[in-house]
Design a protein around this motif. Structure first.
Motif, PDB file in Angstrom:
ATOM      1  N   MET A  87      17.448  41.423  37.843  1.00  0.00           N
ATOM      2  CA  MET A  87      18.383  40.049  39.161  1.00  0.00           C
ATOM      3  C   MET A  87      16.933  40.398  40.361  1.00  0.00           C
ATOM      4  N   ASN A  88      17.187  38.537  40.063  1.00  0.00           N
ATOM      5  CA  ASN A  88      15.614  37.883  41.111  1.00  0.00           C
ATOM      6  C   ASN A  88      15.451  37.782  41.859  1.00  0.00           C
ATOM      7  N   THR A  89      15.084  38.145  43.053  1.00  0.00           N
ATOM      8  CA  THR A  89      14.824  37.898  43.797  1.00  0.00           C
ATOM      9  C   THR A  89      14.185  36.469  44.507  1.00  0.00           C
ATOM     10  N   VAL A  90      14.911  35.127  44.749  1.00  0.00           N
ATOM     11  CA  VAL A  90      15.013  33.474  44.612  1.00  0.00           C
ATOM     12  C   VAL A  90      14.412  33.848  46.417  1.00  0.00           C
ATOM     13  N   TYR A  91      13.434  32.491  46.841  1.00  0.00           N
ATOM     14  CA  TYR A  91      13.197  32.590  47.929  1.00  0.00           C
ATOM     15  C   TYR A  91      13.581  30.505  47.713  1.00  0.00           C
ATOM     16  N   VAL A  92      14.486  29.791  48.620  1.00  0.00           N
ATOM     17  CA  VAL A  92      15.573  27.965  48.600  1.00  0.00           C
ATOM     18  C   VAL A  92      14.275  28.016  49.986  1.00  0.00           C
ATOM     19  N   GLY A  93      14.192  27.075  49.661  1.00  0.00           N
ATOM     20  CA  GLY A  93      13.415  26.317  50.965  1.00  0.00           C
ATOM     21  C   GLY A  93      14.613  24.779  51.002  1.00  0.00           C
ATOM     22  N   VAL A  94      15.254  24.800  52.209  1.00  0.00           N
ATOM     23  CA  VAL A  94      16.294  23.763  52.662  1.00  0.00           C
ATOM     24  C   VAL A  94      15.730  23.083  53.670  1.00  0.00           C
ATOM     25  N   GLY A  95      16.469  21.720  53.291  1.00  0.00           N
ATOM     26  CA  GLY A  95      15.917  20.847  53.828  1.00  0.00           C
ATOM     27  C   GLY A  95      16.531  19.819  54.099  1.00  0.00           C
ATOM     28  N   THR A  96      17.111  19.326  55.900  1.00  0.00           N
ATOM     29  CA  THR A  96      17.886  18.252  55.787  1.00  0.00           C
ATOM     30  C   THR A  96      17.912  17.106  57.155  1.00  0.00           C
ATOM     31  N   ASP A 119      14.355  23.089  47.298  1.00  0.00           N
ATOM     32  CA  ASP A 119      13.213  23.661  46.533  1.00  0.00           C
ATOM     33  C   ASP A 119      13.029  25.332  46.220  1.00  0.00           C
ATOM     34  N   ILE A 120      12.872  25.501  44.883  1.00  0.00           N
ATOM     35  CA  ILE A 120      12.912  26.640  45.039  1.00  0.00           C
ATOM     36  C   ILE A 120      11.126  27.124  45.414  1.00  0.00           C
ATOM     37  N   VAL A 121      10.649  27.756  46.545  1.00  0.00           N
ATOM     38  CA  VAL A 121       9.754  28.248  46.277  1.00  0.00           C
ATOM     39  C   VAL A 121       8.875  29.750  45.762  1.00  0.00           C
ATOM     40  N   LEU A 122       9.916  30.788  45.386  1.00  0.00           N
ATOM     41  CA  LEU A 122       9.501  31.745  44.759  1.00  0.00           C
ATOM     42  C   LEU A 122      11.119  32.243  44.454  1.00  0.00           C
ATOM     43  N   PHE A 123      10.283  32.389  42.722  1.00  0.00           N
ATOM     44  CA  PHE A 123      11.357  33.061  41.747  1.00  0.00           C
ATOM     45  C   PHE A 123      10.818  34.563  41.237  1.00  0.00           C
ATOM     46  N   ILE A 164       5.144  32.780  37.741  1.00  0.00           N
ATOM     47  CA  ILE A 164       4.339  31.124  37.834  1.00  0.00           C
ATOM     48  C   ILE A 164       5.073  30.353  37.096  1.00  0.00           C
ATOM     49  N   SER A 165       4.396  29.670  37.766  1.00  0.00           N
ATOM     50  CA  SER A 165       4.460  28.465  36.179  1.00  0.00           C
ATOM     51  C   SER A 165       3.581  27.065  36.835  1.00  0.00           C
ATOM     52  N   GLN A 166       3.503  26.212  36.106  1.00  0.00           N
ATOM     53  CA  GLN A 166       2.168  24.820  36.348  1.00  0.00           C
ATOM     54  C   GLN A 166       2.939  23.701  36.635  1.00  0.00           C
ATOM     55  N   SER A 167       4.669  24.055  35.837  1.00  0.00           N
ATOM     56  CA  SER A 167       5.344  23.181  34.861  1.00  0.00           C
ATOM     57  C   SER A 167       6.456  23.051  35.847  1.00  0.00           C
ATOM     58  N   SER A 168       7.294  21.891  36.326  1.00  0.00           N
ATOM     59  CA  SER A 168       8.622  22.060  37.058  1.00  0.00           C
ATOM     60  C   SER A 168       9.158  23.050  36.816  1.00  0.00           C
ATOM     61  N   PRO A 169       9.886  23.656  37.976  1.00  0.00           N
ATOM     62  CA  PRO A 169       9.377  23.682  39.413  1.00  0.00           C
ATOM     63  C   PRO A 169       8.369  24.530  39.401  1.00  0.00           C
ATOM     64  N   GLU A 170       7.182  23.965  39.739  1.00  0.00           N
ATOM     65  CA  GLU A 170       5.710  24.819  40.252  1.00  0.00           C
ATOM     66  C   GLU A 170       5.919  26.267  41.293  1.00  0.00           C
ATOM     67  N   LEU A 171       5.917  27.158  40.301  1.00  0.00           N
ATOM     68  CA  LEU A 171       5.975  27.962  41.262  1.00  0.00           C
ATOM     69  C   LEU A 171       4.177  29.241  41.362  1.00  0.00           C
ATOM     70  N   PRO A 172       4.383  29.441  42.065  1.00  0.00           N
ATOM     71  CA  PRO A 172       5.315  29.823  42.946  1.00  0.00           C
ATOM     72  C   PRO A 172       4.494  28.007  43.574  1.00  0.00           C
ATOM     73  N   ARG A 173       5.744  27.950  44.891  1.00  0.00           N
ATOM     74  CA  ARG A 173       5.440  26.222  45.281  1.00  0.00           C
ATOM     75  C   ARG A 173       4.618  26.394  46.800  1.00  0.00           C
ATOM     76  N   SER A 174       3.815  25.072  46.072  1.00  0.00           N
ATOM     77  CA  SER A 174       2.756  25.330  46.889  1.00  0.00           C
ATOM     78  C   SER A 174       2.632  24.979  48.081  1.00  0.00           C
ATOM     79  N   ASP A 175       3.933  24.273  48.465  1.00  0.00           N
ATOM     80  CA  ASP A 175       4.026  23.686  50.381  1.00  0.00           C
ATOM     81  C   ASP A 175       4.313  25.337  50.574  1.00  0.00           C
ATOM     82  N   ILE A 176       4.012  26.563  50.268  1.00  0.00           N
ATOM     83  CA  ILE A 176       3.780  28.257  51.603  1.00  0.00           C
ATOM     84  C   ILE A 176       2.297  27.697  51.675  1.00  0.00           C
TER      85      ILE A 176
END
Length: 165
Positions: A1-10, A94-98, A102-114
């Motif tokens: 199991m992966n712990t995932v952090y998803v940013g939510v905006g509305t 948006d996936i913030v952490l998965f 670590i990924s430079q391509s889409s999706p970028e992880l960790p998300r630089s928005d952090i």
């Protein structure tokens, strides 16, 4: 199991879409936790204030599958397929952490928005201050302590119908 952090905006029908995010993510994983919901002004354009928060969950789905499912959820809840970065949102996921991916391509992880936006850093800090950011080596708390404009966020009293799996 992966712990995932998803940013939510509305910023359109915010209560409805915030609850929708919770309900939809509950179908993709288990042991969901939400940060407080914060109201903040839009970044990069003039419009209505956003609700922003982060949901933590555990999932056995792959990054590719999880990412595609988030996109389908956004479209289901009214996001335009050709939506621009700086515009109103029914639902933005948006996936913030998965895990430690670590990924430079889409999706970028960790998300630089952090490292850039208090509306991502503050909720992440609320959930997991001691979490070490992959590829960076600092904890969320250390990044949080170096952020500017944290006082620009306003916590909102919003509770989700939380059916924990």
């Amino acid at each position: 199991m992966n712990t995932v952090y998803v940013g939510v905006g509305t910023n359109i029908d915010r209560d409805k879409h915030a609850q929708a995010a919770w309900d939809e993510l509950a179908l993709l994983g288990e042991q969901l936790r939400s940060s407080p919901v914060y109201e903040c002004e839009p970044v990069g354009f003039d419009s209505h204030a956003f609700y922003n928060f982060v949901i933590e969950l555990k999932t056995d789905r792959s990054l590719t599958e999880f990412s595609l499912l988030l996109r389908q959820i956004e479209l289901k809840w009214g996001r335009l397929d050709n939506a621009h970065k700086y515009q109103d949102r029914n639902l933005d996921l948006d996936i913030v952490l998965f895990g430690d991916v670590i990924s430079q391509s889409s999706p970028e992880l960790p998300r630089s928005d952090i490292f850039k936006y208090p509306f991502v850093t503050q909720p992440l800090y609320d959930l997991c201050p001691e979490k070490i950011i992959p590829s960076d080596g600092r904890s969320v708390a250390q990044i949080y302590q170096q952020m500017d404009n944290l006082d620009s966020l306003q916590a909102v009293s919003l509770c989700f119908n939380q059916d924990f799996k």
